[in-house]
Design a protein around this motif. Sequence first.
Motif, PDB file in Angstrom:
ATOM      1  N   THR A  30     -10.015 -23.435  59.717  1.00  0.00           N
ATOM      2  CA  THR A  30     -10.383 -24.430  58.710  1.00  0.00           C
ATOM      3  C   THR A  30      -9.154 -25.166  58.193  1.00  0.00           C
ATOM      4  O   THR A  30      -9.134 -26.387  58.124  1.00  0.00           O
ATOM      5  CB  THR A  30     -11.109 -23.746  57.539  1.00  0.00           C
ATOM      6  OG1 THR A  30     -12.118 -22.897  58.045  1.00  0.00           O
ATOM      7  CG2 THR A  30     -11.703 -24.768  56.599  1.00  0.00           C
ATOM      8  N   MET A  31      -8.155 -24.389  57.805  1.00  0.00           N
ATOM      9  CA  MET A  31      -7.006 -24.967  57.113  1.00  0.00           C
ATOM     10  C   MET A  31      -5.717 -24.699  57.898  1.00  0.00           C
ATOM     11  O   MET A  31      -5.533 -23.620  58.467  1.00  0.00           O
ATOM     12  CB  MET A  31      -6.855 -24.340  55.716  1.00  0.00           C
ATOM     13  CG  MET A  31      -8.099 -24.343  54.855  1.00  0.00           C
ATOM     14  SD  MET A  31      -8.547 -25.980  54.280  1.00  0.00           S
ATOM     15  CE  MET A  31      -7.260 -26.279  53.090  1.00  0.00           C
ATOM     16  N   MET A  32      -4.848 -25.689  57.884  1.00  0.00           N
ATOM     17  CA  MET A  32      -3.501 -25.502  58.425  1.00  0.00           C
ATOM     18  C   MET A  32      -2.511 -26.025  57.398  1.00  0.00           C
ATOM     19  O   MET A  32      -2.746 -27.060  56.762  1.00  0.00           O
ATOM     20  CB  MET A  32      -3.321 -26.246  59.762  1.00  0.00           C
ATOM     21  CG  MET A  32      -4.188 -25.686  60.882  1.00  0.00           C
ATOM     22  SD  MET A  32      -3.913 -26.499  62.477  1.00  0.00           S
ATOM     23  CE  MET A  32      -2.413 -25.698  63.032  1.00  0.00           C
ATOM     24  N   GLU A  96      -5.651 -20.760  57.778  1.00  0.00           N
ATOM     25  CA  GLU A  96      -6.647 -20.004  57.034  1.00  0.00           C
ATOM     26  C   GLU A  96      -8.021 -20.409  57.558  1.00  0.00           C
ATOM     27  O   GLU A  96      -8.197 -21.522  58.040  1.00  0.00           O
ATOM     28  CB  GLU A  96      -6.530 -20.347  55.539  1.00  0.00           C
ATOM     29  CG  GLU A  96      -7.315 -19.421  54.619  1.00  0.00           C
ATOM     30  CD  GLU A  96      -7.045 -19.715  53.158  1.00  0.00           C
ATOM     31  OE1 GLU A  96      -5.912 -19.516  52.703  1.00  0.00           O
ATOM     32  OE2 GLU A  96      -7.984 -20.148  52.479  1.00  0.00           O
ATOM     33  N   GLY A  97      -8.969 -19.470  57.455  1.00  0.00           N
ATOM     34  CA  GLY A  97     -10.309 -19.773  57.941  1.00  0.00           C
ATOM     35  C   GLY A  97     -10.522 -19.311  59.359  1.00  0.00           C
ATOM     36  O   GLY A  97     -11.311 -19.884  60.106  1.00  0.00           O
ATOM     37  N   GLU A 104      -8.066 -15.051  54.657  1.00  0.00           N
ATOM     38  CA  GLU A 104      -6.700 -14.586  54.861  1.00  0.00           C
ATOM     39  C   GLU A 104      -5.859 -15.694  55.486  1.00  0.00           C
ATOM     40  O   GLU A 104      -6.338 -16.494  56.287  1.00  0.00           O
ATOM     41  CB  GLU A 104      -6.707 -13.329  55.738  1.00  0.00           C
ATOM     42  CG  GLU A 104      -7.429 -12.180  55.061  1.00  0.00           C
ATOM     43  CD  GLU A 104      -7.557 -10.953  55.921  1.00  0.00           C
ATOM     44  OE1 GLU A 104      -8.132  -9.963  55.459  1.00  0.00           O
ATOM     45  OE2 GLU A 104      -7.079 -10.975  57.075  1.00  0.00           O
ATOM     46  N   GLN A 105      -4.594 -15.740  55.107  1.00  0.00           N
ATOM     47  CA  GLN A 105      -3.684 -16.771  55.604  1.00  0.00           C
ATOM     48  C   GLN A 105      -2.641 -16.108  56.509  1.00  0.00           C
ATOM     49  O   GLN A 105      -1.956 -15.178  56.091  1.00  0.00           O
ATOM     50  CB  GLN A 105      -3.011 -17.500  54.432  1.00  0.00           C
ATOM     51  CG  GLN A 105      -2.345 -18.797  54.833  1.00  0.00           C
ATOM     52  CD  GLN A 105      -1.932 -19.652  53.632  1.00  0.00           C
ATOM     53  OE1 GLN A 105      -0.821 -20.145  53.597  1.00  0.00           O
ATOM     54  NE2 GLN A 105      -2.803 -19.848  52.658  1.00  0.00           N
TER      55      GLN A 105
ATOM     56  N   LEU B 102      -0.186 -20.969  48.589  1.00  0.00           N
ATOM     57  CA  LEU B 102       0.349 -19.690  48.186  1.00  0.00           C
ATOM     58  C   LEU B 102       1.689 -19.889  47.503  1.00  0.00           C
ATOM     59  O   LEU B 102       2.547 -20.617  47.998  1.00  0.00           O
ATOM     60  CB  LEU B 102       0.543 -18.783  49.404  1.00  0.00           C
ATOM     61  CG  LEU B 102      -0.707 -18.131  49.991  1.00  0.00           C
ATOM     62  CD1 LEU B 102      -0.368 -17.399  51.273  1.00  0.00           C
ATOM     63  CD2 LEU B 102      -1.341 -17.194  48.989  1.00  0.00           C
ATOM     64  N   THR B 103       1.844 -19.243  46.360  1.00  0.00           N
ATOM     65  CA  THR B 103       3.136 -19.191  45.692  1.00  0.00           C
ATOM     66  C   THR B 103       3.764 -17.864  46.079  1.00  0.00           C
ATOM     67  O   THR B 103       3.102 -16.819  46.028  1.00  0.00           O
ATOM     68  CB  THR B 103       2.964 -19.270  44.170  1.00  0.00           C
ATOM     69  OG1 THR B 103       2.330 -20.517  43.846  1.00  0.00           O
ATOM     70  CG2 THR B 103       4.302 -19.183  43.467  1.00  0.00           C
ATOM     71  N   PHE B 104       5.048 -17.904  46.466  1.00  0.00           N
ATOM     72  CA  PHE B 104       5.713 -16.703  46.956  1.00  0.00           C
ATOM     73  C   PHE B 104       6.747 -16.173  45.978  1.00  0.00           C
ATOM     74  O   PHE B 104       7.371 -16.940  45.233  1.00  0.00           O
ATOM     75  CB  PHE B 104       6.399 -16.982  48.297  1.00  0.00           C
ATOM     76  CG  PHE B 104       5.441 -17.001  49.452  1.00  0.00           C
ATOM     77  CD1 PHE B 104       4.781 -18.163  49.795  1.00  0.00           C
ATOM     78  CD2 PHE B 104       5.192 -15.848  50.169  1.00  0.00           C
ATOM     79  CE1 PHE B 104       3.880 -18.179  50.851  1.00  0.00           C
ATOM     80  CE2 PHE B 104       4.295 -15.850  51.235  1.00  0.00           C
ATOM     81  CZ  PHE B 104       3.642 -17.022  51.566  1.00  0.00           C
ATOM     82  N   GLY B 105       6.915 -14.856  46.011  1.00  0.00           N
ATOM     83  CA  GLY B 105       8.034 -14.239  45.327  1.00  0.00           C
ATOM     84  C   GLY B 105       9.307 -14.459  46.135  1.00  0.00           C
ATOM     85  O   GLY B 105       9.269 -15.006  47.239  1.00  0.00           O
TER      86      GLY B 105
END
Lengths: 116, 114
Positions: A30-32, A96-97, A104-105, B102-105
Amino acid sequence: SAVISQKPSRDICQRGTSLTIQCQVDSQVTMMFWYRQQPGQSLTLIATANQGSEATYESGFVIDKFPISRPNLTFSTLTVSNLSPEDSSIYLCSVEGVKERLNEQFFGPGTRLTVL
Amino acid sequence: SQELEQSPQSLIVQEGKNLTINCTSSKTLYGLYWYKQKYGEGLIFLMMLQKGGEEKSHEKITAKLDEKKQQSSLHITASQPSHAGIYLCGAYLAGGTSYGKLTFGQGTILTVHP
């Protein structure tokens, strides 16, 4: 999970040139996304690659510098234009997707760019 | 300051020892990832936690999410040299402007001595 490949895995470029990075996934997603990891830093999202339309850029990133394409659901490219030494980073695509792992990514192996 | 703070920044342990890495958010979490990265390479997905109190394990690695404390911990039991690398937490945070962002540490560098 998806198998994600990136080309090239690394490159050394001259100032003022451009580099195009390819991201290929073995299944439709779905997502990149495209992230940058500067030396000694964590990851920062550059943009979301939208299939069939213009990418969505994060604050501080612009299309002229980081043009992105996503012609289908398994492939995307990121170009880093008019390179300067400050562009030396690892560039990572993520997806993701993936079927059965929708939320999950997953990340590709990254492209290490050095600009001289 | 970082929206996601990891501690410690680096960790050196003897093989066989247990260790814990923490990830604390300044904002509400909507999902937290743990990844492992070898120097200069991509990220290896370890696990994702979505619900408060959730705990997941993979081989000798266990991660927990404390939603109320906006915190996650990654615990490695009986560490091995193969566990060495950089551990990164990434999360979807409240107020995020981009779906999927996503925000990363800043990462925790783990060294395991044989």
